[in-house]
Scaffold this motif. Structure first.
Motif, PDB file in Angstrom:
ATOM      1  N   ASP A   5       0.799  -1.240  -0.093  1.00 12.11           N
ATOM      2  CA  ASP A   5       0.022  -0.132  -0.198  1.00 12.11           C
ATOM      3  C   ASP A   5       1.063   1.301   0.061  1.00 12.11           C
ATOM      4  O   ASP A   5       0.359   2.340   0.117  1.00 12.11           O
ATOM      5  CB  ASP A   5      -1.034   0.056   1.217  1.00 12.11           C
ATOM      6  CG  ASP A   5      -0.489   0.182   2.608  1.00 12.11           C
ATOM      7  OD1 ASP A   5       0.793   0.343   2.682  1.00 12.11           O
ATOM      8  OD2 ASP A   5      -1.034   0.116   3.515  1.00 12.11           O
ATOM      9  N   THR A   6       1.980   1.134  -0.127  1.00 14.45           N
ATOM     10  CA  THR A   6       3.179   2.250  -0.037  1.00 14.45           C
ATOM     11  C   THR A   6       3.025   3.051   1.033  1.00 14.45           C
ATOM     12  O   THR A   6       3.703   4.457   1.299  1.00 14.45           O
ATOM     13  CB  THR A   6       2.983   2.967  -1.479  1.00 14.45           C
ATOM     14  OG1 THR A   6       2.043   3.878  -1.341  1.00 14.45           O
ATOM     15  CG2 THR A   6       3.116   2.198  -2.580  1.00 14.45           C
ATOM     16  N   SER A   7       2.543   2.808   2.310  1.00 12.96           N
ATOM     17  CA  SER A   7       2.573   3.632   3.327  1.00 12.96           C
ATOM     18  C   SER A   7       3.731   3.937   3.864  1.00 12.96           C
ATOM     19  O   SER A   7       4.204   5.090   4.494  1.00 12.96           O
ATOM     20  CB  SER A   7       1.618   2.863   4.326  1.00 12.96           C
ATOM     21  OG  SER A   7       1.966   1.677   5.015  1.00 12.96           O
ATOM     22  N   VAL A   8       4.608   2.954   3.936  1.00 16.14           N
ATOM     23  CA  VAL A   8       6.094   3.229   4.594  1.00 16.14           C
ATOM     24  C   VAL A   8       6.801   3.867   3.627  1.00 16.14           C
ATOM     25  O   VAL A   8       7.712   4.852   3.795  1.00 16.14           O
ATOM     26  CB  VAL A   8       6.883   1.728   4.715  1.00 16.14           C
ATOM     27  CG1 VAL A   8       8.234   1.847   5.285  1.00 16.14           C
ATOM     28  CG2 VAL A   8       6.007   1.178   6.131  1.00 16.14           C
ATOM     29  N   HIS A   9       6.572   3.774   2.168  1.00 18.54           N
ATOM     30  CA  HIS A   9       7.422   4.705   1.163  1.00 18.54           C
ATOM     31  C   HIS A   9       6.976   5.900   1.309  1.00 18.54           C
ATOM     32  O   HIS A   9       7.905   6.950   1.222  1.00 18.54           O
ATOM     33  CB  HIS A   9       6.684   4.107  -0.178  1.00 18.54           C
ATOM     34  CG  HIS A   9       7.407   3.010  -0.624  1.00 18.54           C
ATOM     35  ND1 HIS A   9       7.077   1.497  -0.315  1.00 18.54           N
ATOM     36  CD2 HIS A   9       8.331   2.630  -1.902  1.00 18.54           C
ATOM     37  CE1 HIS A   9       7.659   0.781  -1.101  1.00 18.54           C
ATOM     38  NE2 HIS A   9       8.522   1.358  -1.995  1.00 18.54           N
ATOM     39  N   GLN A  10       5.636   6.213   1.609  1.00 13.86           N
ATOM     40  CA  GLN A  10       5.200   7.631   1.911  1.00 13.86           C
ATOM     41  C   GLN A  10       5.978   8.362   3.045  1.00 13.86           C
ATOM     42  O   GLN A  10       6.270   9.278   3.257  1.00 13.86           O
ATOM     43  CB  GLN A  10       3.708   7.554   1.858  1.00 13.86           C
ATOM     44  CG  GLN A  10       3.190   7.436   0.412  1.00 13.86           C
ATOM     45  CD  GLN A  10       1.577   7.371   0.507  1.00 13.86           C
ATOM     46  OE1 GLN A  10       1.056   8.287   1.016  1.00 13.86           O
ATOM     47  NE2 GLN A  10       1.018   6.270  -0.025  1.00 13.86           N
ATOM     48  N   GLN A  11       5.795   7.259   4.266  1.00 12.46           N
ATOM     49  CA  GLN A  11       6.393   7.857   5.561  1.00 12.46           C
ATOM     50  C   GLN A  11       8.008   8.371   5.340  1.00 12.46           C
ATOM     51  O   GLN A  11       8.292   9.225   5.774  1.00 12.46           O
ATOM     52  CB  GLN A  11       6.458   6.778   6.544  1.00 12.46           C
ATOM     53  CG  GLN A  11       5.270   6.822   7.475  1.00 12.46           C
ATOM     54  CD  GLN A  11       5.624   5.335   8.137  1.00 12.46           C
ATOM     55  OE1 GLN A  11       5.478   4.407   8.205  1.00 12.46           O
ATOM     56  NE2 GLN A  11       5.774   5.818   9.734  1.00 12.46           N
ATOM     57  N   TYR A  12       8.678   7.429   4.492  1.00 19.80           N
ATOM     58  CA  TYR A  12      10.159   8.128   4.213  1.00 19.80           C
ATOM     59  C   TYR A  12      10.246   8.835   2.909  1.00 19.80           C
ATOM     60  O   TYR A  12      11.231   9.383   2.491  1.00 19.80           O
ATOM     61  CB  TYR A  12      10.861   6.701   4.014  1.00 19.80           C
ATOM     62  CG  TYR A  12      11.129   6.052   5.262  1.00 19.80           C
ATOM     63  CD1 TYR A  12      12.684   6.048   6.025  1.00 19.80           C
ATOM     64  CD2 TYR A  12      10.275   5.197   6.080  1.00 19.80           C
ATOM     65  CE1 TYR A  12      12.878   5.601   7.075  1.00 19.80           C
ATOM     66  CE2 TYR A  12      10.690   4.602   7.454  1.00 19.80           C
ATOM     67  CZ  TYR A  12      11.887   4.834   7.706  1.00 19.80           C
ATOM     68  OH  TYR A  12      12.318   4.199   9.022  1.00 19.80           O
ATOM     69  N   GLY A  13       9.090   9.496   2.381  1.00 17.52           N
ATOM     70  CA  GLY A  13       9.247  10.355   1.372  1.00 17.52           C
ATOM     71  C   GLY A  13       9.656   9.864   0.035  1.00 17.52           C
ATOM     72  O   GLY A  13      10.392  10.687  -0.828  1.00 17.52           O
ATOM     73  N   VAL A  14       9.641   8.453  -0.236  1.00 17.03           N
ATOM     74  CA  VAL A  14      10.289   8.044  -1.506  1.00 17.03           C
ATOM     75  C   VAL A  14       9.355   7.612  -2.449  1.00 17.03           C
ATOM     76  O   VAL A  14       9.513   7.277  -3.517  1.00 17.03           O
ATOM     77  CB  VAL A  14      11.225   6.580  -1.223  1.00 17.03           C
ATOM     78  CG1 VAL A  14      12.215   7.080  -0.201  1.00 17.03           C
ATOM     79  CG2 VAL A  14      10.486   5.695  -0.524  1.00 17.03           C
ATOM     80  N   TRP A  15       7.998   7.808  -2.206  1.00 23.49           N
ATOM     81  CA  TRP A  15       6.884   7.579  -3.219  1.00 23.49           C
ATOM     82  C   TRP A  15       6.500   8.851  -3.711  1.00 23.49           C
ATOM     83  O   TRP A  15       5.881   9.735  -3.277  1.00 23.49           O
ATOM     84  CB  TRP A  15       5.798   7.021  -2.286  1.00 23.49           C
ATOM     85  CG  TRP A  15       4.573   6.402  -3.362  1.00 23.49           C
ATOM     86  CD1 TRP A  15       3.463   7.071  -3.685  1.00 23.49           C
ATOM     87  CD2 TRP A  15       4.568   5.462  -4.213  1.00 23.49           C
ATOM     88  NE1 TRP A  15       2.609   6.313  -4.550  1.00 23.49           N
ATOM     89  CE2 TRP A  15       3.327   5.337  -4.730  1.00 23.49           C
ATOM     90  CE3 TRP A  15       5.723   4.449  -4.394  1.00 23.49           C
ATOM     91  CZ2 TRP A  15       3.183   4.506  -5.917  1.00 23.49           C
ATOM     92  CZ3 TRP A  15       5.316   3.424  -5.243  1.00 23.49           C
ATOM     93  CH2 TRP A  15       3.960   3.412  -6.027  1.00 23.49           C
ATOM     94  N   ARG A  16       7.135   8.998  -4.952  1.00 18.96           N
ATOM     95  CA  ARG A  16       6.910  10.511  -5.468  1.00 18.96           C
ATOM     96  C   ARG A  16       6.764  10.116  -7.069  1.00 18.96           C
ATOM     97  O   ARG A  16       6.672   9.297  -7.676  1.00 18.96           O
ATOM     98  CB  ARG A  16       8.412  11.291  -5.337  1.00 18.96           C
ATOM     99  CG  ARG A  16       8.774  11.029  -3.906  1.00 18.96           C
ATOM    100  CD  ARG A  16       9.895  12.326  -3.781  1.00 18.96           C
ATOM    101  NE  ARG A  16      11.261  12.014  -4.397  1.00 18.96           N
ATOM    102  CZ  ARG A  16      12.268  11.597  -3.922  1.00 18.96           C
ATOM    103  NH1 ARG A  16      12.284  11.318  -2.498  1.00 18.96           N
ATOM    104  NH2 ARG A  16      13.257  11.449  -4.300  1.00 18.96           N
ATOM    105  N   MET A  17       6.277  11.694  -7.576  1.00 15.10           N
ATOM    106  CA  MET A  17       6.224  11.693  -8.993  1.00 15.10           C
ATOM    107  C   MET A  17       7.397  11.475  -9.887  1.00 15.10           C
ATOM    108  O   MET A  17       8.402  11.955  -9.413  1.00 15.10           O
ATOM    109  CB  MET A  17       5.636  12.821  -9.304  1.00 15.10           C
ATOM    110  CG  MET A  17       5.001  13.228 -10.724  1.00 15.10           C
ATOM    111  SD  MET A  17       3.637  11.924 -11.000  1.00 15.10           S
ATOM    112  CE  MET A  17       2.237  13.028 -10.286  1.00 15.10           C
ATOM    113  N   LYS A  18       7.233  10.452 -10.895  1.00 16.51           N
ATOM    114  CA  LYS A  18       8.319  10.036 -11.747  1.00 16.51           C
ATOM    115  C   LYS A  18       7.968  10.518 -13.118  1.00 16.51           C
ATOM    116  O   LYS A  18       6.719  10.464 -13.440  1.00 16.51           O
ATOM    117  CB  LYS A  18       8.777   8.878 -11.517  1.00 16.51           C
ATOM    118  CG  LYS A  18       9.308   8.386 -10.151  1.00 16.51           C
ATOM    119  CD  LYS A  18       9.552   6.853 -10.057  1.00 16.51           C
ATOM    120  CE  LYS A  18      10.885   6.483 -10.489  1.00 16.51           C
ATOM    121  NZ  LYS A  18      10.996   4.868 -10.021  1.00 16.51           N
TER     122      LYS A  18
END
Length: 160
Positions: free
Chosen positions: A98-111
């Motif tokens: 669900d990318t929740s941890v990606h989001q917490q660490y700020g690595v789920w971004r627009m590419k």
């Protein structure tokens, strides 16, 4: 879609995720050890395979420094199992579907790729000290030589 930016010197955001065997792995499990937490886009792609194999090859060197390596992607547990088996990896991989941890660490971004914009994982590594503090951040990582560079920083930080 939160896009926090984790900076050096701040406590690492807490997390619990399943690893490739379905066992729940939490940040708190690693207090007292150095933790290399790296985020990557996808199992079995060229760059991700190289990075995982490089970290696997240096796993014993990291262990000698009291450091553990965890790879995180949004791939499923089953995908991680196949990736580990196919590539003969020795590191643990965590599933953040669900990318929740990606989001917490700020690595789920627009590419951007070939003119298309989409949300995705930006290859990033966080070095977390035994007290749970982020001591080094690598953003938008190039895989060549990265695992060795991280190991060098672990050794350097431990000496202090």
């Amino acid at each position: 879609m939160t896009n926090t930016t984790i900076t050096e010197g701040q406590p690492a955001p807490s997390f619990c995720l399943p690893n490739q065997t379905g066992e729940t792995v939490c940040l708190k499990d690693f207090y007292g050890k150095w933790l290399v937490l790296y985020f990557y886009p996808r199992d079995n792609t060229a760059g991700c395979t190289r990075e995982a194999k490089d970290f696997s090859a240096l796993k014993d060197d990291f262990a000698a420094e009291n450091a553990v390596i965890l790879g995180v992607s949004k791939d499923s547990i089953k995908s991680h199992q196949n990736f580990i088996q196919k590539q003969e990896l020795t590191i643990k991989l965590l599933s953040d579907e669900d990318t929740s941890v990606h989001q917490q660490y700020g690595v789920w971004r627009m590419k951007k790729n070939y003119g298309k914009e989409y949300m995705g994982a930006v290859r990033s590594t966080f070095l977390i000290d035994p007290e749970g503090i982020v001591v080094k951040v690598w953003d938008n990582v190039r895989t060549a030589g990265h695992a060795g560079e991280v190991l060098g920083v672990v050794k350097e930080k431990k000496v202090r």
